[in-house]
Design a protein around this motif. Sequence first.
Motif, PDB file in Angstrom:
ATOM      1  N   MET A   1       6.700  -0.526 -38.365  1.00  0.00           N
ATOM      2  CA  MET A   1       6.194   0.131 -37.164  1.00  0.00           C
ATOM      3  C   MET A   1       6.854  -0.493 -35.941  1.00  0.00           C
ATOM      4  SD  MET A   1       4.159   2.292 -35.657  1.00  0.00           S
ATOM      5  CE  MET A   1       3.479   2.559 -34.010  1.00  0.00           C
ATOM      6  N   SER A   2       7.641   0.279 -35.215  1.00  0.00           N
ATOM      7  CA  SER A   2       8.256  -0.201 -33.986  1.00  0.00           C
ATOM      8  C   SER A   2       7.216  -0.206 -32.877  1.00  0.00           C
ATOM      9  CB  SER A   2       9.424   0.709 -33.593  1.00  0.00           C
ATOM     10  OG  SER A   2       9.942   0.332 -32.331  1.00  0.00           O
ATOM     11  N   ASP A   3       7.376  -1.113 -31.912  1.00  0.00           N
ATOM     12  CA  ASP A   3       6.492  -1.117 -30.745  1.00  0.00           C
ATOM     13  C   ASP A   3       7.149  -0.415 -29.565  1.00  0.00           C
ATOM     14  OD1 ASP A   3       8.448  -2.959 -30.150  1.00  0.00           O
ATOM     15  OD2 ASP A   3       7.068  -4.556 -29.539  1.00  0.00           O
ATOM     16  N   ARG A   4       8.274   0.289 -29.821  1.00  0.00           N
ATOM     17  CA  ARG A   4       9.036   0.959 -28.765  1.00  0.00           C
ATOM     18  C   ARG A   4       9.128   2.457 -29.060  1.00  0.00           C
ATOM     19  NH1 ARG A   4      11.586  -3.965 -29.990  1.00  0.00           N
ATOM     20  NH2 ARG A   4      12.728  -2.966 -31.674  1.00  0.00           N
ATOM     21  N   LEU A   5       8.723   3.273 -28.082  1.00  0.00           N
ATOM     22  CA  LEU A   5       8.772   4.721 -28.252  1.00  0.00           C
ATOM     23  C   LEU A   5       9.539   5.353 -27.099  1.00  0.00           C
ATOM     24  CD1 LEU A   5       7.691   7.270 -29.848  1.00  0.00           C
ATOM     25  CD2 LEU A   5       5.962   7.413 -28.031  1.00  0.00           C
ATOM     26  N   VAL A   6      10.520   6.193 -27.438  1.00  0.00           N
ATOM     27  CA  VAL A   6      11.300   6.928 -26.445  1.00  0.00           C
ATOM     28  C   VAL A   6      10.777   8.360 -26.400  1.00  0.00           C
ATOM     29  CG1 VAL A   6      13.598   7.663 -25.713  1.00  0.00           C
ATOM     30  CG2 VAL A   6      13.316   5.514 -26.980  1.00  0.00           C
ATOM     31  N   ILE A   7      10.310   8.774 -25.219  1.00  0.00           N
ATOM     32  CA  ILE A   7       9.825  10.137 -25.039  1.00  0.00           C
ATOM     33  C   ILE A   7      10.932  10.976 -24.413  1.00  0.00           C
ATOM     34  CG2 ILE A   7       8.094  11.606 -23.933  1.00  0.00           C
ATOM     35  CD1 ILE A   7       6.290   9.108 -23.779  1.00  0.00           C
ATOM     36  N   ILE A   8      11.271  12.079 -25.075  1.00  0.00           N
ATOM     37  CA  ILE A   8      12.322  12.969 -24.595  1.00  0.00           C
ATOM     38  C   ILE A   8      11.743  14.370 -24.449  1.00  0.00           C
ATOM     39  CG2 ILE A   8      14.616  13.924 -25.028  1.00  0.00           C
ATOM     40  CD1 ILE A   8      15.218  11.519 -26.791  1.00  0.00           C
ATOM     41  N   PRO A   9      11.538  14.841 -23.226  1.00  0.00           N
ATOM     42  CA  PRO A   9      11.058  16.213 -23.037  1.00  0.00           C
ATOM     43  C   PRO A   9      12.206  17.202 -23.183  1.00  0.00           C
ATOM     44  CG  PRO A   9      11.293  15.149 -20.911  1.00  0.00           C
ATOM     45  CD  PRO A   9      11.678  14.126 -21.944  1.00  0.00           C
ATOM     46  N   THR A  10      11.947  18.345 -23.797  1.00  0.00           N
ATOM     47  CA  THR A  10      13.037  19.303 -24.031  1.00  0.00           C
ATOM     48  C   THR A  10      12.605  20.731 -23.725  1.00  0.00           C
ATOM     49  OG1 THR A  10      12.414  19.508 -26.382  1.00  0.00           O
ATOM     50  CG2 THR A  10      14.160  17.924 -25.825  1.00  0.00           C
ATOM     51  N   TYR A  11      13.578  21.484 -23.263  1.00  0.00           N
ATOM     52  CA  TYR A  11      13.477  22.937 -23.172  1.00  0.00           C
ATOM     53  C   TYR A  11      14.897  23.482 -23.289  1.00  0.00           C
ATOM     54  CZ  TYR A  11      12.380  27.685 -21.796  1.00  0.00           C
ATOM     55  OH  TYR A  11      12.241  29.045 -21.799  1.00  0.00           O
ATOM     56  N   ASN A  12      15.164  24.166 -24.377  1.00  0.00           N
ATOM     57  CA  ASN A  12      16.503  24.705 -24.657  1.00  0.00           C
ATOM     58  C   ASN A  12      17.578  23.618 -24.640  1.00  0.00           C
ATOM     59  OD1 ASN A  12      15.482  27.253 -25.003  1.00  0.00           O
ATOM     60  ND2 ASN A  12      16.157  28.035 -23.011  1.00  0.00           N
ATOM     61  N   GLU A  13      17.416  22.633 -25.515  1.00  0.00           N
ATOM     62  CA  GLU A  13      18.386  21.542 -25.634  1.00  0.00           C
ATOM     63  C   GLU A  13      19.033  21.520 -27.012  1.00  0.00           C
ATOM     64  OE1 GLU A  13      19.648  19.705 -23.455  1.00  0.00           O
ATOM     65  OE2 GLU A  13      18.280  19.683 -21.740  1.00  0.00           O
ATOM     66  N   ILE A  14      19.204  22.687 -27.618  1.00  0.00           N
ATOM     67  CA  ILE A  14      19.753  22.750 -28.962  1.00  0.00           C
ATOM     68  C   ILE A  14      21.158  22.148 -29.033  1.00  0.00           C
ATOM     69  CG2 ILE A  14      20.727  25.077 -28.661  1.00  0.00           C
ATOM     70  CD1 ILE A  14      19.079  23.590 -31.855  1.00  0.00           C
ATOM     71  N   GLU A  15      21.900  22.196 -27.941  1.00  0.00           N
ATOM     72  CA  GLU A  15      23.265  21.662 -27.942  1.00  0.00           C
ATOM     73  C   GLU A  15      23.308  20.139 -27.917  1.00  0.00           C
ATOM     74  OE1 GLU A  15      26.182  24.475 -25.608  1.00  0.00           O
ATOM     75  OE2 GLU A  15      24.314  24.332 -24.476  1.00  0.00           O
ATOM     76  N   GLU A  28      20.972  -0.960 -32.365  1.00  0.00           N
ATOM     77  CA  GLU A  28      20.704  -2.152 -33.167  1.00  0.00           C
ATOM     78  C   GLU A  28      19.227  -2.548 -33.146  1.00  0.00           C
ATOM     79  OE1 GLU A  28      21.797  -5.586 -29.899  1.00  0.00           O
ATOM     80  OE2 GLU A  28      23.399  -4.817 -31.176  1.00  0.00           O
ATOM     81  N   LYS A  29      18.490  -2.086 -32.141  1.00  0.00           N
ATOM     82  CA  LYS A  29      17.051  -2.306 -32.113  1.00  0.00           C
ATOM     83  C   LYS A  29      16.340  -1.039 -32.563  1.00  0.00           C
ATOM     84  CE  LYS A  29      16.708  -6.017 -28.706  1.00  0.00           C
ATOM     85  NZ  LYS A  29      16.301  -7.022 -29.707  1.00  0.00           N
ATOM     86  N   ASP A  30      15.145  -1.226 -33.113  1.00  0.00           N
ATOM     87  CA  ASP A  30      14.419  -0.113 -33.703  1.00  0.00           C
ATOM     88  C   ASP A  30      13.564   0.591 -32.651  1.00  0.00           C
ATOM     89  OD1 ASP A  30      13.410   1.612 -35.597  1.00  0.00           O
ATOM     90  OD2 ASP A  30      11.818   0.244 -36.237  1.00  0.00           O
ATOM     91  N   PHE A  31      13.877   1.840 -32.378  1.00  0.00           N
ATOM     92  CA  PHE A  31      13.097   2.674 -31.481  1.00  0.00           C
ATOM     93  C   PHE A  31      12.553   3.873 -32.264  1.00  0.00           C
ATOM     94  CE2 PHE A  31      16.012   0.488 -28.688  1.00  0.00           C
ATOM     95  CZ  PHE A  31      15.296   0.256 -27.522  1.00  0.00           C
ATOM     96  N   HIS A  32      11.366   4.281 -31.935  1.00  0.00           N
ATOM     97  CA  HIS A  32      10.857   5.559 -32.405  1.00  0.00           C
ATOM     98  C   HIS A  32      11.089   6.592 -31.311  1.00  0.00           C
ATOM     99  CE1 HIS A  32       7.877   3.881 -35.659  1.00  0.00           C
ATOM    100  NE2 HIS A  32       9.145   3.550 -35.883  1.00  0.00           N
ATOM    101  N   VAL A  33      11.080   7.857 -31.679  1.00  0.00           N
ATOM    102  CA  VAL A  33      11.363   8.945 -30.732  1.00  0.00           C
ATOM    103  C   VAL A  33      10.275  10.002 -30.831  1.00  0.00           C
ATOM    104  CG1 VAL A  33      12.947  10.821 -30.120  1.00  0.00           C
ATOM    105  CG2 VAL A  33      13.863   8.585 -30.782  1.00  0.00           C
ATOM    106  N   LEU A  34       9.767  10.404 -29.664  1.00  0.00           N
ATOM    107  CA  LEU A  34       8.847  11.539 -29.582  1.00  0.00           C
ATOM    108  C   LEU A  34       9.495  12.627 -28.731  1.00  0.00           C
ATOM    109  CD1 LEU A  34       6.069  12.974 -29.851  1.00  0.00           C
ATOM    110  CD2 LEU A  34       5.389  11.772 -27.742  1.00  0.00           C
ATOM    111  N   ILE A  35       9.702  13.790 -29.315  1.00  0.00           N
ATOM    112  CA  ILE A  35      10.195  14.949 -28.586  1.00  0.00           C
ATOM    113  C   ILE A  35       8.986  15.772 -28.127  1.00  0.00           C
ATOM    114  CG2 ILE A  35      11.625  17.023 -28.678  1.00  0.00           C
ATOM    115  CD1 ILE A  35      13.194  14.393 -29.055  1.00  0.00           C
ATOM    116  N   VAL A  36       8.936  16.066 -26.837  1.00  0.00           N
ATOM    117  CA  VAL A  36       7.897  16.959 -26.311  1.00  0.00           C
ATOM    118  C   VAL A  36       8.611  18.245 -25.905  1.00  0.00           C
ATOM    119  CG1 VAL A  36       6.061  17.303 -24.625  1.00  0.00           C
ATOM    120  CG2 VAL A  36       6.534  15.001 -25.497  1.00  0.00           C
ATOM    121  N   ASP A  37       8.487  19.255 -26.738  1.00  0.00           N
ATOM    122  CA  ASP A  37       9.232  20.497 -26.535  1.00  0.00           C
ATOM    123  C   ASP A  37       8.324  21.603 -26.002  1.00  0.00           C
ATOM    124  OD1 ASP A  37      11.827  22.033 -27.021  1.00  0.00           O
ATOM    125  OD2 ASP A  37      10.363  23.269 -28.092  1.00  0.00           O
ATOM    126  N   ASP A  38       8.811  22.301 -24.987  1.00  0.00           N
ATOM    127  CA  ASP A  38       8.032  23.378 -24.369  1.00  0.00           C
ATOM    128  C   ASP A  38       8.336  24.734 -25.004  1.00  0.00           C
ATOM    129  OD1 ASP A  38       6.694  21.632 -22.775  1.00  0.00           O
ATOM    130  OD2 ASP A  38       7.608  22.258 -20.887  1.00  0.00           O
TER     131      ASP A  38
END
Length: 242
Positions: A1-15, A28-38
């Motif tokens: 379980m990483s203690d680091r979370l990257v939040i990336i908001p998206t709308y039409n970012e398929i490219e 090299e460091k462990d990050f988790h990612v949360l995509i918030v898509d509209d």
Amino acid sequence: MSDRLVIIPTYNEIENIEAIIHAVFALEKDFHVLIVDDNSPDGTAQAVNALQEVFVNKLFIEVRKEKSGLGTAYIHGFKWAIAKKYDYIFEMDADFSHTPADLIRLYEACYNGADVSVGSRYKKGVNVVDWPLYRVLLSYGASFYVKMITGMRVDDPTAGFVCYRRYVLENIDLDSVRFIGYAFQIEMKFRAYLKKYTIEEVSIVFRDRVKGKSKMSGSIIKEAVFGVLSMKIRSLFQKNKF
């Protein structure tokens, strides 16, 4: 379980979405990612869903019903991250205007004592690549204006590349944050500043997006220019909400 979370908001970012996710997980460091898509009509969410089978328990997605603004997307992500007990919570764009490797530098700034770290375009001169001159002047001028009105000594208050310690977000009334466009970035820093949290700027190079379309609009600029003054006034007369 990483203690680091990257939040990336998206709308039409398929490219961009697959490449940015791979770039974060290659660090090299462990990050988790949360995509918030509209609810992107271009299939952004579906692409993320497919990658979840590769990055199990590291990649997450929240799909909202409609396009509701950058600020509300981040608030949604902040509340999700707080509930999951991540200690370091990041904001980052999907379009590679922010270099994923700089996440490590933002993390280290907070790990070493800052409450908030900001990826700053203007800490050391103007570090912006591929922007037309008018946009550089608009952004730099907006930063000067915000500093003058708010009193914050932050060279890049409109920056959207940020790391928050969890307790900072826990102690900000997220439901009272008003701005939903790029002025959201100013308001969040201002609220942290009023609570006397340490804000440290980390110099970065900002690159204009190569793929996809910018979400900048006239209404967003208007919110930033006129909203900052009203925000400052509200902070004086409604201190309990800040």
